[in-house]
Each structure stands twice: as structure tokens, then as C-alpha cells.
Write a protein that holds these residues in place. Sequence first.
Motif, PDB file in Angstrom:
ATOM      1  N   ASP A 250      -0.552  -5.001   2.913  1.00 14.08           N
ATOM      2  CA  ASP A 250      -1.850  -5.630   3.133  1.00 14.08           C
ATOM      3  C   ASP A 250      -1.675  -7.144   2.993  1.00 14.08           C
ATOM      4  O   ASP A 250      -1.358  -7.643   1.914  1.00 14.08           O
ATOM      5  CB  ASP A 250      -2.854  -5.115   2.098  1.00 14.08           C
ATOM      6  CG  ASP A 250      -4.235  -5.734   2.288  1.00 14.08           C
ATOM      7  OD1 ASP A 250      -4.497  -6.263   3.384  1.00 14.08           O
ATOM      8  OD2 ASP A 250      -5.032  -5.675   1.334  1.00 14.08           O
TER       9      ASP A 250
ATOM     10  N   LYS B 298       3.964  -0.242   4.142  1.00 13.19           N
ATOM     11  CA  LYS B 298       2.670  -0.675   4.653  1.00 13.19           C
ATOM     12  C   LYS B 298       2.175  -1.795   3.741  1.00 13.19           C
ATOM     13  O   LYS B 298       2.045  -1.598   2.530  1.00 13.19           O
ATOM     14  CB  LYS B 298       1.675   0.486   4.670  1.00 13.19           C
ATOM     15  CG  LYS B 298       1.952   1.536   5.734  1.00 13.19           C
ATOM     16  CD  LYS B 298       0.896   2.620   5.709  1.00 13.19           C
ATOM     17  CE  LYS B 298       1.105   3.638   6.820  1.00 13.19           C
ATOM     18  NZ  LYS B 298       0.892   3.069   8.160  1.00 13.19           N
TER      19      LYS B 298
ATOM     20  N   LEU C 215       0.810  -1.215   0.000  1.00  9.52           N
ATOM     21  CA  LEU C 215       0.000   0.000   0.000  1.00  9.52           C
ATOM     22  C   LEU C 215       0.845   1.267   0.000  1.00  9.52           C
ATOM     23  O   LEU C 215       0.450   2.281  -0.576  1.00  9.52           O
ATOM     24  CB  LEU C 215      -0.920   0.001   1.224  1.00  9.52           C
ATOM     25  CG  LEU C 215      -1.815  -1.232   1.377  1.00  9.52           C
ATOM     26  CD1 LEU C 215      -2.573  -1.183   2.681  1.00  9.52           C
ATOM     27  CD2 LEU C 215      -2.775  -1.342   0.196  1.00  9.52           C
TER      28      LEU C 215
ATOM     29  N   GLN D  45      -6.628   1.565   4.387  1.00 12.38           N
ATOM     30  CA  GLN D  45      -5.886   2.481   3.527  1.00 12.38           C
ATOM     31  C   GLN D  45      -6.835   3.192   2.574  1.00 12.38           C
ATOM     32  O   GLN D  45      -6.719   4.392   2.343  1.00 12.38           O
ATOM     33  CB  GLN D  45      -4.828   1.713   2.739  1.00 12.38           C
ATOM     34  CG  GLN D  45      -3.869   2.583   1.936  1.00 12.38           C
ATOM     35  CD  GLN D  45      -2.817   3.206   2.815  1.00 12.38           C
ATOM     36  OE1 GLN D  45      -2.818   2.992   4.022  1.00 12.38           O
ATOM     37  NE2 GLN D  45      -1.935   3.995   2.211  1.00 12.38           N
TER      38      GLN D  45
ATOM     39  N   ASP E 147      -6.487 -11.742   3.857  1.00  8.82           N
ATOM     40  CA  ASP E 147      -7.497 -11.888   4.901  1.00  8.82           C
ATOM     41  C   ASP E 147      -7.522 -13.340   5.375  1.00  8.82           C
ATOM     42  O   ASP E 147      -7.509 -14.278   4.574  1.00  8.82           O
ATOM     43  CB  ASP E 147      -8.887 -11.512   4.361  1.00  8.82           C
ATOM     44  CG  ASP E 147      -8.987 -10.024   4.051  1.00  8.82           C
ATOM     45  OD1 ASP E 147      -8.138  -9.263   4.571  1.00  8.82           O
ATOM     46  OD2 ASP E 147      -9.884  -9.641   3.277  1.00  8.82           O
TER      47      ASP E 147
ATOM     48  N   THR F 191      -1.053  -3.578   7.311  1.00 11.69           N
ATOM     49  CA  THR F 191      -2.109  -2.575   7.226  1.00 11.69           C
ATOM     50  C   THR F 191      -3.250  -3.121   6.377  1.00 11.69           C
ATOM     51  O   THR F 191      -3.026  -3.491   5.217  1.00 11.69           O
ATOM     52  CB  THR F 191      -1.590  -1.281   6.593  1.00 11.69           C
ATOM     53  OG1 THR F 191      -0.457  -0.813   7.337  1.00 11.69           O
ATOM     54  CG2 THR F 191      -2.664  -0.206   6.598  1.00 11.69           C
ATOM     55  N   PRO F 192      -4.461  -3.177   6.913  1.00 15.23           N
ATOM     56  CA  PRO F 192      -5.590  -3.658   6.109  1.00 15.23           C
ATOM     57  C   PRO F 192      -5.820  -2.766   4.901  1.00 15.23           C
ATOM     58  O   PRO F 192      -5.745  -1.535   5.001  1.00 15.23           O
ATOM     59  CB  PRO F 192      -6.776  -3.597   7.080  1.00 15.23           C
ATOM     60  CG  PRO F 192      -6.167  -3.561   8.442  1.00 15.23           C
ATOM     61  CD  PRO F 192      -4.865  -2.849   8.283  1.00 15.23           C
ATOM     62  N   GLY F 193      -6.097  -3.375   3.774  1.00 14.77           N
ATOM     63  CA  GLY F 193      -6.311  -2.601   2.566  1.00 14.77           C
ATOM     64  C   GLY F 193      -7.501  -1.669   2.668  1.00 14.77           C
ATOM     65  O   GLY F 193      -7.472  -0.544   2.176  1.00 14.77           O
TER      66      GLY F 193
END
Length: 327
Positions: free
Chosen positions: A276, A274, A257, A317, A279, A312-314
Amino acid sequence: MAEPERPEAHVGSGGESTVTVVVAALANLGIALAKAVAGVVSGSSAMLSEAAHSVADTVTEVMLLASLKRSEKPADEDHPLGHAPERYIWALLAAVATFVGGAVFSFYDGVHTLLRGEEPGDPLVAYVVLAVAFVLEAYSLRTGVRQARGEAARFRVPFGRYLRRTPDTAVKAVVLEDSAALIGLVLAAGGLLGGQFTGSGAWDGAASLGIGAVLLYVAWVLGRSNAGFLIGRPLPPAMRERVRAELLAVAHVEAVLELTTLVQGPREALVAAKVDFRDGATAAQIEWACEQAEQRLREALPGVRRVYLDPTPGFAQRRSAGLDPWP
């Protein structure tokens, strides 16, 4: 300089850089004394300007040696990122020394000669010193160019681009200053010859001004280069893309990201990103992926010394960028 595949493509080994600087320092010290004597005997302002030039170069090399030694100190608790950037501080001071010690004196002496004139003396000593100095400066320049060309060829980087972009500013300084020294010697010889044939000191004064202009240019180039690394310069675009590709090749990594790179020294670069992760990936899998990413980067780009990855979760962001319609 976008082509190189490794941060080391722009540098040589620390030992090579030290030898290059030592050779230049010893050559300039002897040359400075000889030029000063020849300038007094011949009454040539250009020779005195060249003596100031060599003194400034000697001071520069001493500062570069200090930068090489101090930047090699290992990281510690008070300096967790190491001391590599310190070389750019000393190299910047060396550029200032070139300007103050060489260019300013040359401009002053040239203007003084043009306005007041000068009494020419015996130029024979000056010619001998110029010839010897040319040989010594050429040898010093050959040492620096050989190192730079070897590194440029090794990593298939054009020599000119290598010299413009290399983080090894010690070698860059030696090559530029020795090149300027050879140009200065030619200008000084031209001033002496012009004065002999015409009987006018204007030729010598003009030669001093020319020497000052050359030194001013070198000081500006070196100062700007070192200031850029002190402010913070990223890896070249092609290398940043390589970093991104290596990160994306790691299992469980979905996207990069944000990517930040920083050149800390000739053989040191920092990567922070950062990332992603997929999941559903477990904490253990994310830890494993971070270790794999660091290992891949170190193998692909050995100059990368520090890697910091921030999971970092997409969607977070996208939300921070105002792209996610759901709160």
C-alpha cells in the motif's frame, strides 16, 4: 533456523559444494570395491551390506553432481525463474537411491543371514578394508563438516540448525551419508567380532539389519528435506520480518499488506508483496519506490534474486477481508 540474516547463511559457495561431493564420490567408489571383495572373502553379510551402502552413496554423489551442474544453468525464456529447484529433484532421487540400493539390500541380507546362517571365512581382509574405509570416510566427512561449520559460524547460526534447515542439500547429504557410513563400519566390525567370538552368524545378520536401519533413516531425512523445498519453503520468520522492515523503510510505502517469500535454491530467494503506497503518490514516485525497495532488499539480503511488488490500495485489501464497512 530463525537467526540468520542472509539466505546465504545456510549455504556455502557452489564451488565448495562441488568439491565436497567429488571427494565423497571418489572415496565411496574405491571403498565399495574393497568392501565387496572383503565381503566375498570373509563371507560376511555385513560387509556385503556395507558394499551396497557404498555403491548407493556413489550413485547418490553422481546425482548430486548432476544437480549442482544443472541447477546453475541461467534463466531463459522457457525457464524464467531459472533452474535452481532442479537440484532438489536430483537430490530427492539420490535419497531414493540410498533407500533402494542400500537399505533394502541390507535388510534382505540381514534377514537371509539370520534365517539361513552363513559360513564365515577369513576376517583379516575385512578388518583391513574396514580400517582403510574408516579413514577415507572420516576424511570425506571432515570435508563436508568443515564447509558446513564454516558457513554456520560465519553467519552465527548453530551448526545443528544449519544442517537441518540449509537449502544446500548436497552438503547435507554428504555429511549425513558419511556419518551413516562411519556408523555402518562400526556395526560391521562389531558383527565380525561377535561372529569370531561366538561362532554364530547372528551377529553379522544383526549388523546388516542395523546398517539398513541407519540407511533408512538417512534416506527419510534427505527425502523429506528435498520434498519440502520442491513443494516450496519460505524464508525463515526472522528473515521475513527483515524483508517487511526493509519495504516499510522505503519512502511512500505505507504498509505491506501481503508478503510471500520462496526459497528457490541455496543462493536464490524470491520476494513478492502487495504494498500500500501513500495516497497521493505519483506514478513516478511509486516507480522510484519500487526500485528503492528492490535495491534495499538486495543489499540487506543478497540471496534475494527476484522482487515483485504489487501496488494495492489498503482499503481494497480491507474490503476483500470484510473489514471495510463502506462498499
